[in-house]
Design an enzyme around this catalytic site. Structure first.
Site, PDB file in Angstrom:
ATOM      1  N   PHE A 297       0.837  -1.198   0.000  1.00 20.93           N
ATOM      2  CA  PHE A 297       0.000   0.000   0.000  1.00 20.93           C
ATOM      3  C   PHE A 297       0.873   1.250   0.000  1.00 20.93           C
ATOM      4  O   PHE A 297       2.041   1.228   0.402  1.00 20.93           O
ATOM      5  CB  PHE A 297      -0.964   0.020   1.191  1.00 20.93           C
ATOM      6  N   CYS A 298       0.270   2.335  -0.468  1.00 23.11           N
ATOM      7  CA  CYS A 298       0.887   3.655  -0.385  1.00 23.11           C
ATOM      8  C   CYS A 298      -0.155   4.591   0.212  1.00 23.11           C
ATOM      9  O   CYS A 298      -1.026   4.142   0.957  1.00 23.11           O
ATOM     10  CB  CYS A 298       1.348   4.120  -1.772  1.00 23.11           C
ATOM     11  N   GLN A 299      -0.100   5.879  -0.111  1.00 23.99           N
ATOM     12  CA  GLN A 299      -1.055   6.806   0.492  1.00 23.99           C
ATOM     13  C   GLN A 299      -2.438   6.716  -0.161  1.00 23.99           C
ATOM     14  O   GLN A 299      -3.442   6.697   0.530  1.00 23.99           O
ATOM     15  CB  GLN A 299      -0.532   8.245   0.417  1.00 23.99           C
TER      16      GLN A 299
END
Length: 569
Positions: free
Chosen positions: A531-533
């Site tokens: 995941f990222c932002q």
């Protein structure tokens, strides 16, 4: 010559009357309204209370005089239809000004009685300081209370459209506001993680939000103001200050000065029921696609009827002005010999809350789960227009679609700017039978002040198409809180982001720019949940990792969606 009698005005009845005259210059058209106002902007009532619409007259769209002069339609206000005799095609009508009861015949009858506010049978609910908001007189009573008693605190019961709009309006007027909602979220048409954006906005604007809390009793506590001989102010009239004490479902209590009931509405079906018309499964008036009831000479439109849901075909109650307006127009055509069909309701709606908006169309995730309809979902977080152009704001979009063919099942969006046009585009796409694949190909307007070369809707279509085509496997926020021993969470954001906005406990942080150089640190015998932002860098990481032989899924919507899902209020 056809004689049409219309019971009720506003969106459904008034639009039917005007359309009927445009279709037939010779028809006799009579509109009956038990109140004073035949056509008014009921959706604008909270905005006049809050001061955003300054003129009360701006809410009055048509008058009996204007209907007569423009359309040659006879409008009788303060005339209440008390019975329908279907055999003789006669109405019994009471003139509320004279109490006279008289008869009126019809060839075709249109019922547009609307829906009435739900008023629970609890102690004290009939207090003069407890108000609903359905029409102009209701609005006038609220304004009179605000002017005369100058309340300092108001409690809004119910977190739907009217409840949210009234909470904002009362805050604009300087009142302290508590909002009670029996469910675990406000704004039922959207899902809870989207509603959490509204919850935060309410809290940020000083609203005392109490979810899973209902009203169980109202008690009046009169407090006499100081007498003039104590204050030495003999010019200001002295009014008693009525303090309300509310009992709540969580066994707590609340002191307030004013209560706005916005629990919801129920279809007004008394006339239809008493004359033997068929009611639907949900309690609304049954109509077919031509707006005809079980009596071939009686039609019904608006908030009182059941219509078909656009996605499932199941009966639904949708108290919205847009569908009512279209139904009125269609019914007018059919009463005069037409053969138009109403093509179901999507429930497309939008609500303003302070400086943001939230909108939806089609079914939400809760409905899909309840009806056991297979679906997939994706989230997109991006800017309302080109991010380098001033005043770009984030938009959060949730898209629900069929995992087999990409059919659009529903969509929700929230943000400060551009929410309306994205949901409008998706509503049109859904009605046109488009799939998520088609969304990626839509050619939408672009200039930096208005949008992006790849619009929010395009992006949503591309992300959904990636999932369906197997170009990306996704996971959802709930899964990250229930890991198995065979799964590892990988956070590809930069370390500064973790400090600034938070992190998921147990996640391994390997920033995307160095991920290729650290592939040897990752296990190939476990599933990697990356995941990222907001999901974009996570997708880049996903494509990299799968091509290096890893088993991977990307968190749809990234950490921002994870925060939305896990927010508690």
């Amino acid at each position: 010559m056809t004689k049409i009698v219309i019971v009720g005005g506003v969106a459904g009845g008034a639009s039917a009357a005007a359309r009927a005259r445009r279709v037939s210059e010779t028809a006799e058209i009579i509109m009956l309204e038990r109140g004073e106002f035949i056509s008014f902007a009921n959706c604008g009532l909270p905005y006049h209370i809050g001061g955003e619409i300054e003129s009360r007259e701006a809410l009055l769209l048509q008058t009996p005089e204007s209907f007569k002069s423009r359309f040659n339609i006879e409008v009788r206000v303060f005339n209440d239809v008390i019975a329908i005799n279907r055999q003789t095609k006669q109405l019994s009508i009471r003139n509320l000004l004279t109490d006279e009861v008289y008869q009126e015949s019809y060839d075709k009858l249109l019922l547009s009685p609307g829906a009435s506010p739900i008023k629970p049978p609890i102690s004290g609910i009939n207090s003069h300081f407890v108000h609903s908001l359905r029409n102009i007189p209701d609005m006038d009573k609220v304004l009179a209370n605000l002017l005369l008693h100058k309340p300092k605190h108001a409690t809004v019961v119910g977190g739907g459209f009217i409840g949210l709009e009234m909470a904002e309006a009362l805050r604009h007027r300087g009142l302290e506001v508590s909002l009670l909602e029996l469910a675990d979220q406000v704004m039922g048409p959207v899902d809870v993680e989207m509603a959490n954006i509204l919850h935060q906005k309410l809290v940020d604007n000083g609203v005392d939000l109490r979810l899973k809390t209902g009203l169980t009793a109202v008690h009046e506590r009169p407090i006499q103001s100081a007498e003039s001989d104590i204050t030495d102010d003999y010019d200001t009239p002295v009014f008693p200050h009525y303090h309300l004490h509310l009992d709540l479902s969580d066994n707590s209590s609340l002191a307030t000065d004013l209560v706005i009931l916005a629990i919801g509405v129920k279809p007004e079906t008394r006339l239809a029921s008493e004359c033997g018309l068929t009611l639907g499964k949900l309690g609304g008036i049954y109509v077919d696609a031509s707006m005809r009831t079980s009596d071939p000479d009686i039609y019904a439109v608006g908030d009182a009827i059941e219509t078909d849901d656009f996605v499932t075909g199941n009966p639904i109650l949708i108290p919205l002005a847009g569908p009512a307006n279209r139904q009125g127009r269609l019914a007018a055509d059919n009463m005069l010999g037409g053969n138009k069909l109403y093509r179901a309701t999507q429930g497309t709606a939008i609500c303003k809350l302070f400086d943001m908006a939230i909108a939806s169309t089609g079914l939400n995730e809760k409905s899909l789960l309840r009806q056991v309809i297979p679906f997939e979902k994706i989230y997109v977080h991006t800017a309302s227009h080109a991010s380098y152009y001033p005043r770009a704001h984030p938009i959060t979009l949730k898209l629900l679609f069929c995992p087999d063919n990409g059919r659009i099942l529903g969509a929700q969006a929230a943000g400060i700017d551009g929410v309306d046009k994205r949901i409008d585009v998706l509503a049109v796409a859904q009605r046109a039978g488009m799939t998520v694949y088609d969304l990626a190909d839509l050619e939408l307007t672009y200039a930096p002040p208005f949008g992006s070369a790849r619009d929010v809707v395009n992006q949503a279509g591309m992300v959904a198409a990636n999932v369906l085509l197997g170009d990306e496997s996704i996971c959802h926020s709930q899964e990250l809180d229930h890991l198995t021993a065979e799964q590892v969470i990988i956070d590809v954001r930069n370390p500064s982001e973790l400090t600034a906005v938070g992190a998921i406990v147990g996640a391994i942080n390997i920033p995307l720019p160095v991920l290729r150089d650290r592939l040897n640190e990752l296990p190939k015998d476990k599933e990697l949940l990356v995941f990222c932002q907001v999901g974009l860098r996570g997708h880049v990481a996903y494509r990299m990792l799968v091509q290096h032989g890893f088993k991977v899924r990307n968190l749809s919507g990234g950490y921002k969606t994870y925060q939305m899902v896990n927010a508690r209020f």
